[in-house]
Every structure is written in structure tokens, then in C-alpha cells.
Design a protein around this motif. Structure first.
Motif, PDB file in Angstrom:
ATOM      1  N   GLY A 116      -9.224  -2.651 -10.865  1.00  0.00           N
ATOM      2  CA  GLY A 116      -9.913  -2.078  -9.580  1.00  0.00           C
ATOM      3  C   GLY A 116     -10.205  -2.908  -8.618  1.00  0.00           C
ATOM      4  O   GLY A 116     -10.823  -2.961  -7.676  1.00  0.00           O
ATOM      5  N   ARG A 117      -9.194  -3.888  -8.384  1.00  0.00           N
ATOM      6  CA  ARG A 117      -9.448  -4.790  -7.232  1.00  0.00           C
ATOM      7  C   ARG A 117      -8.271  -4.323  -6.370  1.00  0.00           C
ATOM      8  O   ARG A 117      -7.053  -3.883  -6.332  1.00  0.00           O
ATOM      9  N   HIS A 118      -8.649  -4.452  -4.833  1.00  0.00           N
ATOM     10  CA  HIS A 118      -7.944  -4.027  -3.729  1.00  0.00           C
ATOM     11  C   HIS A 118      -6.509  -4.963  -3.544  1.00  0.00           C
ATOM     12  O   HIS A 118      -6.796  -6.173  -3.725  1.00  0.00           O
ATOM     13  N   PHE A 119      -5.351  -4.250  -3.241  1.00  0.00           N
ATOM     14  CA  PHE A 119      -4.156  -5.241  -2.937  1.00  0.00           C
ATOM     15  C   PHE A 119      -3.303  -4.431  -2.030  1.00  0.00           C
ATOM     16  O   PHE A 119      -3.246  -3.128  -1.867  1.00  0.00           O
ATOM     17  N   ALA A 120      -2.660  -5.316  -1.153  1.00  0.00           N
ATOM     18  CA  ALA A 120      -1.657  -4.680  -0.214  1.00  0.00           C
ATOM     19  C   ALA A 120      -0.200  -5.044  -0.836  1.00  0.00           C
ATOM     20  O   ALA A 120      -0.214  -6.107  -1.457  1.00  0.00           O
ATOM     21  N   LEU A 121       0.866  -4.072  -0.426  1.00  0.00           N
ATOM     22  CA  LEU A 121       2.101  -4.648  -0.808  1.00  0.00           C
ATOM     23  C   LEU A 121       2.902  -3.849   0.178  1.00  0.00           C
ATOM     24  O   LEU A 121       2.992  -3.113   0.883  1.00  0.00           O
ATOM     25  N   GLU A 122       4.028  -5.002   0.418  1.00  0.00           N
ATOM     26  CA  GLU A 122       4.974  -4.420   1.349  1.00  0.00           C
ATOM     27  C   GLU A 122       6.264  -4.392   0.341  1.00  0.00           C
ATOM     28  O   GLU A 122       6.642  -5.036  -0.453  1.00  0.00           O
ATOM     29  N   ALA A 123       6.773  -3.142   0.485  1.00  0.00           N
ATOM     30  CA  ALA A 123       7.997  -2.899  -0.333  1.00  0.00           C
ATOM     31  C   ALA A 123       9.236  -2.172   0.407  1.00  0.00           C
ATOM     32  O   ALA A 123       9.142  -1.716   1.540  1.00  0.00           O
ATOM     33  N   GLU A 124      10.421  -2.415  -0.109  1.00  0.00           N
ATOM     34  CA  GLU A 124      11.652  -2.109   0.317  1.00  0.00           C
ATOM     35  C   GLU A 124      12.615  -1.717  -0.670  1.00  0.00           C
ATOM     36  O   GLU A 124      12.246  -1.894  -1.834  1.00  0.00           O
ATOM     37  N   GLY A 125      13.581  -1.077  -0.263  1.00  0.00           N
ATOM     38  CA  GLY A 125      14.875  -0.637  -1.099  1.00  0.00           C
ATOM     39  C   GLY A 125      14.241   0.112  -2.211  1.00  0.00           C
ATOM     40  O   GLY A 125      13.372   1.178  -2.137  1.00  0.00           O
ATOM     41  N   LEU A 126      14.568  -0.062  -3.751  1.00  0.00           N
ATOM     42  CA  LEU A 126      14.321   0.830  -4.614  1.00  0.00           C
ATOM     43  C   LEU A 126      12.825   0.824  -5.102  1.00  0.00           C
ATOM     44  O   LEU A 126      12.291   1.904  -5.117  1.00  0.00           O
ATOM     45  N   LEU A 127      11.980  -0.233  -4.841  1.00  0.00           N
ATOM     46  CA  LEU A 127      10.683  -0.471  -5.153  1.00  0.00           C
ATOM     47  C   LEU A 127       9.865   0.746  -4.007  1.00  0.00           C
ATOM     48  O   LEU A 127       9.241   1.533  -4.397  1.00  0.00           O
TER      49      LEU A 127
END
Ligand code: QAP
Ligand code: CO
Length: 174
Positions: A116-127
Motif C-alpha cells: 500500500g506504499r506509493h511508488f514512482a517508476l520510469e519504465a522503457e522497452g519491454l517493461l
């Protein structure tokens, strides 16, 4: 943990728009764990709650080969996207069908994790492809929606035929 049945295209329940998860509680953690087990067993790299007939904004994925990077995204939001890429996609709800789809190359995503914790993610390619594909499911969309109507009809016919052959096979076995 338990394996869950996966809805198959063109099941109309795959068109349901998911509502936000109200609280990341024990029920949601169990659902996420069951979805991960279901995905690994398939085997697949991503699964949205929609595909197991739960219409809440939750998805799981793991693009590692060793099943070492399970990710749970609750109430995911794409904050920004850039570029484009073409990837040959498949889907556990559309077995045996693969087709090129164009999507953003890079995305910034915000979500809650399994705790339930907030997180941010930068994804590229397959992800990035995988997150966009699974978030489409939460909006009631399936990757074959990006194909021409003619190709989509061919996909439906191929799936119906696969199903018929499988059903005949199980009749013989019985
Ligand atoms: C979505 O797809 C995806 O047809 C996840 O017979 C696909 O895990 C994200 C699968 C491509 C990024 C790129 C499909 C397994 C698995 C099949 C999957 C099948 C068996 C699909
Ligand atoms: Co899918």
C-alpha cells in the motif's frame, strides 16, 4: 496461494472497466499473490485483475527470466509517456495469438505497491509495453483492439477453432 481461471477473448467480461482499489488489505495481497502464481504457471510476464474476473485496478508483472522481480501495481497511473516502439505482443486471454502493437517507448508511472506504499517508476522497452498492455485490460481493452477489424475477426475464428479442437480432444479422453 491458488491458481485462478483466466477469462479468454472474446469474453464480454474482459470489457469491464475496473474501479480503483479502496484499500490495500489482506484480500488485495492474497489476490496479488494468486495472480502472480497464475501468471508464473501460465507462463506469462503480466496479468491484470480483469483477466481473472476481478474488476479492480490491480496488475502484476515480472519480465525477469528467473521469476525474481515480481511487481504489484495497485491503482496505477501513467503520468507521462514519450516516443514509440513496436513490440510483438501476446496475452494470456488470447492464447496462441501474437501481433505487433505500437505503444509509447518510455512511461512514468505512479502506483501503490503490495504494502500500500506509493511508488514512482520510469519504465522503457519491454517493461513499458507490459505496463501499458496490462493497464489497457483495466480499462476493458485487449491488444487485439489495435488490429484491423478483419484481423480481429480472423483472431476470433482461430480462437474458436482452437477451443473446438481442445473440446473434441477432452471428449475423446473422457
Ligand atoms: C502481456 O503477456 C505482454 O499466447 C503479457 O499461448 C505481452 O504474458 C506484455 C502467453 C508482450 C509485453 C509484451 C501468451 C502465454 C503469455 C500466449 C503474456 C500463450 C501463452 C502472454
Ligand atoms: Co493481456
Amino acid at each position: 496461494m491458488a491458481r485462478l481461471p483466466i477469462l479468454e477473448f472474446p469474453d464480454p467480461r474482459l470489457r469491464t472497466v475496473a474501479r480503483p482499489v479502496a484499500a490495500v488489505d489482506a484480500r488485495i495481497r492474497k489476490l496479488a499473490d494468486d495472480m502472480l502464481e497464475t501468471m508464473y504457471e501460465a507462463p506469462g510476464i503480466g496479468l491484470a485483475a480483469t483477466q481473472v474476473d476481478v474488476h479492480e485496478r490491480l496488475l502484476v508483472l515480472d519480465i525477469s527470466e528467473e521469476h525474481s522481480q515480481p511487481m504489484v501495481l495497485v491503482n496505477p497511473v501513467i503520468l507521462s509517456s514519450e516516443g514509440s516502439q513496436v513490440y510483438q505482443e501476446g496475452c494470456l486471454s488470447v492464447p496462441g495469438i501474437y501481433a505487433d502493437v505500437t505503444r509509447a517507448e518510455r512511461i512514468q508511472v505512479e502506483a501503490l505497491d503490495r504494502d500500500g506504499r506509493h511508488f514512482a517508476l520510469e519504465a522503457e522497452g519491454l517493461l513499458a509495453v507490459c505496463i501499458q498492455h496490462e493497464m489497457d485490460h483495466l480499462a476493458g481493452k485487449v491488444f487485439v483492439d489495435y488490429l484491423s477489424p478483419l484481423k480481429r475477426e480472423l483472431v476470433k475464428r482461430k480462437l474458436a477453432k482452437q477451443k473446438r479442437l481442445a473440446d473434441e480432444g477432452s471428449e475423446d479422453a473422457a
